[in-house]
Enzyme design. Structure first.
Site, PDB file in Angstrom:
ATOM      1  N   GLY A   1     -21.608  15.281  -3.092  1.00 52.78           N
ATOM      2  CA  GLY A   1     -21.577  15.463  -1.639  1.00 52.78           C
ATOM      3  C   GLY A   1     -21.789  16.917  -1.239  1.00 52.78           C
TER       4      GLY A   1
ATOM      5  N   ARG B   1     -10.561  51.303 -12.995  1.00 51.90           N
ATOM      6  CA  ARG B   1     -11.760  50.469 -12.906  1.00 51.90           C
ATOM      7  C   ARG B   1     -12.105  49.871 -14.269  1.00 51.90           C
ATOM      8  NH1 ARG B   1     -15.657  54.630 -10.351  1.00 51.90           N
ATOM      9  NH2 ARG B   1     -17.160  53.008 -10.907  1.00 51.90           N
TER      10      ARG B   1
ATOM     11  N   ARG C   1     -18.527  19.952   6.205  1.00 52.83           N
ATOM     12  CA  ARG C   1     -17.512  20.593   7.036  1.00 52.83           C
ATOM     13  C   ARG C   1     -17.029  21.941   6.480  1.00 52.83           C
ATOM     14  NH1 ARG C   1     -13.715  15.503   7.518  1.00 52.83           N
ATOM     15  NH2 ARG C   1     -15.038  14.843   5.802  1.00 52.83           N
TER      16      ARG C   1
ATOM     17  N   ASN D   1     -11.912  18.923   2.658  1.00 56.97           N
ATOM     18  CA  ASN D   1     -13.138  18.750   3.440  1.00 56.97           C
ATOM     19  C   ASN D   1     -13.513  20.001   4.220  1.00 56.97           C
ATOM     20  OD1 ASN D   1     -13.649  15.964   2.805  1.00 56.97           O
ATOM     21  ND2 ASN D   1     -11.800  15.523   3.992  1.00 56.97           N
TER      22      ASN D   1
HETATM   23  C1  UD1 Z   1     -14.010   7.471  -0.372  1.00 55.52           C
HETATM   24  C2  UD1 Z   1     -13.616   6.029  -0.550  1.00 55.52           C
HETATM   25  C3  UD1 Z   1     -12.372   5.744   0.269  1.00 55.52           C
HETATM   26  C4  UD1 Z   1     -11.262   6.665  -0.137  1.00 55.52           C
HETATM   27  C5  UD1 Z   1     -11.705   8.106  -0.070  1.00 55.52           C
HETATM   28  C6  UD1 Z   1     -10.685   9.007  -0.711  1.00 55.52           C
HETATM   29  C7  UD1 Z   1     -15.709   4.820  -0.880  1.00 55.52           C
HETATM   30  C8  UD1 Z   1     -16.703   3.933  -0.252  1.00 55.52           C
HETATM   31  N1  UD1 Z   1     -14.690   5.180  -0.097  1.00 55.52           N
HETATM   32  O1  UD1 Z   1     -14.344   7.633   0.980  1.00 55.52           O
HETATM   33  O2  UD1 Z   1     -11.960   4.403   0.108  1.00 55.52           O
HETATM   34  O3  UD1 Z   1     -10.128   6.466   0.689  1.00 55.52           O
HETATM   35  O4  UD1 Z   1     -12.933   8.310  -0.785  1.00 55.52           O
HETATM   36  O5  UD1 Z   1     -11.005  10.330  -0.497  1.00 55.52           O
HETATM   37  O6  UD1 Z   1     -15.827   5.164  -2.032  1.00 55.52           O
HETATM   38  N2  UD1 Z   1     -20.021  11.274  -3.489  1.00 55.52           N
HETATM   39  C9  UD1 Z   1     -21.140  11.428  -4.272  1.00 55.52           C
HETATM   40  N3  UD1 Z   1     -22.272  10.759  -3.918  1.00 55.52           N
HETATM   41  C10 UD1 Z   1     -22.328   9.979  -2.849  1.00 55.52           C
HETATM   42  C11 UD1 Z   1     -21.196   9.826  -2.032  1.00 55.52           C
HETATM   43  C12 UD1 Z   1     -20.043  10.499  -2.374  1.00 55.52           C
HETATM   44  O7  UD1 Z   1     -21.108  12.118  -5.272  1.00 55.52           O
HETATM   45  O8  UD1 Z   1     -23.414   9.402  -2.606  1.00 55.52           O
HETATM   46  C13 UD1 Z   1     -18.799  11.984  -3.879  1.00 55.52           C
HETATM   47  C14 UD1 Z   1     -18.405  13.052  -2.889  1.00 55.52           C
HETATM   48  O9  UD1 Z   1     -18.938  14.314  -3.261  1.00 55.52           O
HETATM   49  C15 UD1 Z   1     -16.881  13.042  -3.009  1.00 55.52           C
HETATM   50  C16 UD1 Z   1     -16.568  11.602  -3.411  1.00 55.52           C
HETATM   51  O10 UD1 Z   1     -17.748  11.055  -3.911  1.00 55.52           O
HETATM   52  O11 UD1 Z   1     -16.437  13.881  -4.046  1.00 55.52           O
HETATM   53  C17 UD1 Z   1     -16.049  10.781  -2.237  1.00 55.52           C
HETATM   54  O12 UD1 Z   1     -17.062  10.727  -1.257  1.00 55.52           O
HETATM   55  P1  UD1 Z   1     -16.719  10.767   0.280  1.00 55.52           P
HETATM   56  O13 UD1 Z   1     -17.991  10.747   1.045  1.00 55.52           O
HETATM   57  O14 UD1 Z   1     -15.752  11.830   0.590  1.00 55.52           O
HETATM   58  O15 UD1 Z   1     -16.034   9.361   0.456  1.00 55.52           O
HETATM   59  P2  UD1 Z   1     -15.087   8.925   1.613  1.00 55.52           P
HETATM   60  O16 UD1 Z   1     -15.905   8.458   2.733  1.00 55.52           O
HETATM   61  O17 UD1 Z   1     -14.087   9.962   1.867  1.00 55.52           O
HETATM   62 MG    MG Z   2     -13.907  12.062   1.443  1.00 52.82          MG
END
Ligand code: UD1
Ligand code: MG
Length: 457
Positions: A11, A332, A15, A227
């Site tokens: 991700g 240093r 933010r 975030n």
């Molecule tokens: C996800 C969970 C949610 C949980 C929450 C906890 C899903 C669908 N939902 O939601 O149930 O409560 O985490 O924080 O899984 N990431 C990738 N590739 C992607 C999408 C995400 O690597 O295509 C990684 C992000 O970098 C992050 C993690 O996966 O480290 C979670 O992704 P994020 O988009 O934050 O998921 P949430 O919508 O918060």
């Molecule tokens: Mg998240």
């Protein structure tokens, strides 16, 4: 049991409003993803795979030595992210821990508890959950009347009843490797966000009659995902406190934890005392009974025992037992101080090797220099190490005495036991035992005041 871990970190972290990928932002001096890798490694993972995307090359570079990286070029969802690890783990048999790269507070102990529970229940998948007073934003864990997990529903897909559920998905799971990737590739993105949800695998497993477990975490702060930078500051506070507690429990006095900043990985010897407004960063290490601060700022410094550092900066240097530094010294990188060296007020050292018992007590600059044992450097001494093009060394032998306000124009050598006259600009080597004086002779003009007056009248 064989354990692999996959860290989801593709991700962007919008933010954070940053050019740096989110997981590389530092908490207590260490990129977030390294905290997560420490936790999974501590839980026994012998293989670690990170799924990277935004700024992936940078992330891969940071963790190169400890984890494999696979790229997810389009962020199509958490299930799609995990699927990217399939090629790496194709032949892996065992359990697979899935964690997010942005939860730096997760501990090895909690992951071990998750693994143990997963092992006891013999589940195909176990999800770590948390019960939060305000579950907003998280996926909700939906259980049946008997408490069995049925599915996880995302906030955006949830109905009013589901939104009222306080048990949330932390995004941390343990899966048996068998059939995992095949099941992931069967998921479809028919949901509010049109993403491939990893959470959907729970319902899919339940549907095919497999056992799925859920374990609530004891301390919900551990699953806090970062975030934005406000949450980062909060994580910093928690981790810092954890670090200080570890240090205090190991026998170090910390006078004011709220103004003491110690990076994770720093080691302080027992019976040391840390005074307020002190920063210990990077890979600092100290022996026992050191007095650090007030106002000490140490980065990658190695200190022996019984070292005092007050109101001073020490960067990338080694300081042996019994040294006294400060107040207001600036050491240093590249310095090596022998035992019982004194570096006093308003002294700057750079790449200086200083022998046992030598003293640079006040108002001096010593750079690119090697000082022997028992050397005394008078106030105001300067090593003139730079001619505008090159840096040159100054060598000072054992027991030499450098008079106050000496300029040592490098390259230059002052022999063992030699002395320089105060105020000298030394441009030539001073032989051992000799006195080097290089200044205009003093002339006294007698009755000067009287003659001046007479002239005026
Ligand atoms: C996800 C969970 C949610 C949980 C929450 C906890 C899903 C669908 N939902 O939601 O149930 O409560 O985490 O924080 O899984 N990431 C990738 N590739 C992607 C999408 C995400 O690597 O295509 C990684 C992000 O970098 C992050 C993690 O996966 O480290 C979670 O992704 P994020 O988009 O934050 O998921 P949430 O919508 O918060
Ligand atoms: Mg998240």
């Amino acid at each position: 049991m064989s354990l692999a871990a996959v860290v989801l970190a593709a991700g962007k972290g919008t933010r954070m409003k940053s050019d740096l990928p989110k997981v590389l932002h530092k908490v207590c001096g260490l990129p977030m993803i390294n905290h997560v890798l420490n936790a999974v490694e501590g839980a026994g993972a012998d293989r670690m795979v990170a799924v990277v995307g935004f700024g992936g090359e940078l992330v891969a570079g940071e963790i190169r030595e400890r984890a494999e990286t696979v790229f997810q070029h389009n962020q199509l969802g958490t299930a799609h992210a995990l699927l990217q690890a399939a090629s790496s783990l194709r032949n892996f048999k065992g359990e697979i821990l899935v964690v997010c790269g942005d939860t730096p507070l997760i501990t090895a102990q909690t992951l071990q508890e998750l693994m143990a529970y997963h092992g006891q229940t013999g589940a195909r998948a176990t999800v770590l959950t948390a019960v939060l007073p305000d579950p907003g934003g998280y996926g909700r864990v939906i259980r049946d009347q008997n408490g069995n997990v049925m599915r996880i529903v995302e906030q955006k897909d949830a109905n009013a009843g589901e939104l009222a559920v306080k048990e949330i998905n932390t995004g941390i799971y343990c899966f048996n490797s068998k059939g995992l990737f095949a099941a992931l590739s069967d998921l479809t993105p028919d949901n509010a966000q049109h993403e491939y949800y990893l959470t959907d695998i729970i319902e899919s497993y339940v549907g095919s009659g497999d056992k799925v477990g859920a374990l609530p975490v004891v301390n919900a702060v551990e699953i806090m995902g970062i975030n934005d930078r406000c949450q980062m500051a909060e994580a910093e506070r928690v981790l810092r406190r954890r670090m200080l507690e570890k240090i205090m429990l190991s026998g170090v006095t910390v006078l004011d934890p709220s103004t003491t900043y110690v990076d994770s990985g720093v080691e302080i010897g027992r019976d040391s005392v840390i005074y307020p407004n002190t920063f210990l960063e990077g890979g600092c290490r100290t022996g026992e009974r050191c007095l650090l601060g007030p106002g000490a700022h140490l980065t990658d410094a190695t200190l022996g025992s019984d070292v005092t550092v007050r109101y001073s900066v020490v960067d990338g240097s080694e300081v042996a037992d019994g040294c006294i530094i400060g107040p207001y010294a600036y050491i240093r990188p590249g310095c090596e101080l022998g035992r019982k060296v004194k570096v006093g007020d308003f002294v700057e050292l750079k790449k200086a090797k200083i022998g046992d018992g030598s003293k640079v007590p006040h108002l001096s600059y010593v750079g690119d220099a090697v000082l022997g044992i028992g050397v005394n450097i008078g106030a105001g001494t300067i090593t003139c190490n730079y001619d505008g093009v090159n840096k040159w060394p100054t060598l000072i032998g054992d027991d030499a005495f450098i008079g106050s306000n000496t300029n040592l124009v490098a390259p230059v050598r002052v022999g063992e036991g030699a002395v320089t006259g105060a105020g000298s600009t030394i441009t030539k080597d001073v032989p051992p035992g000799a006195l080097g004086v290089a200044r205009g002779r003093q002339q006294n003009i007698l009755d000067w005041k009287k003659r001046m007056r007479a002239g005026k009248e």
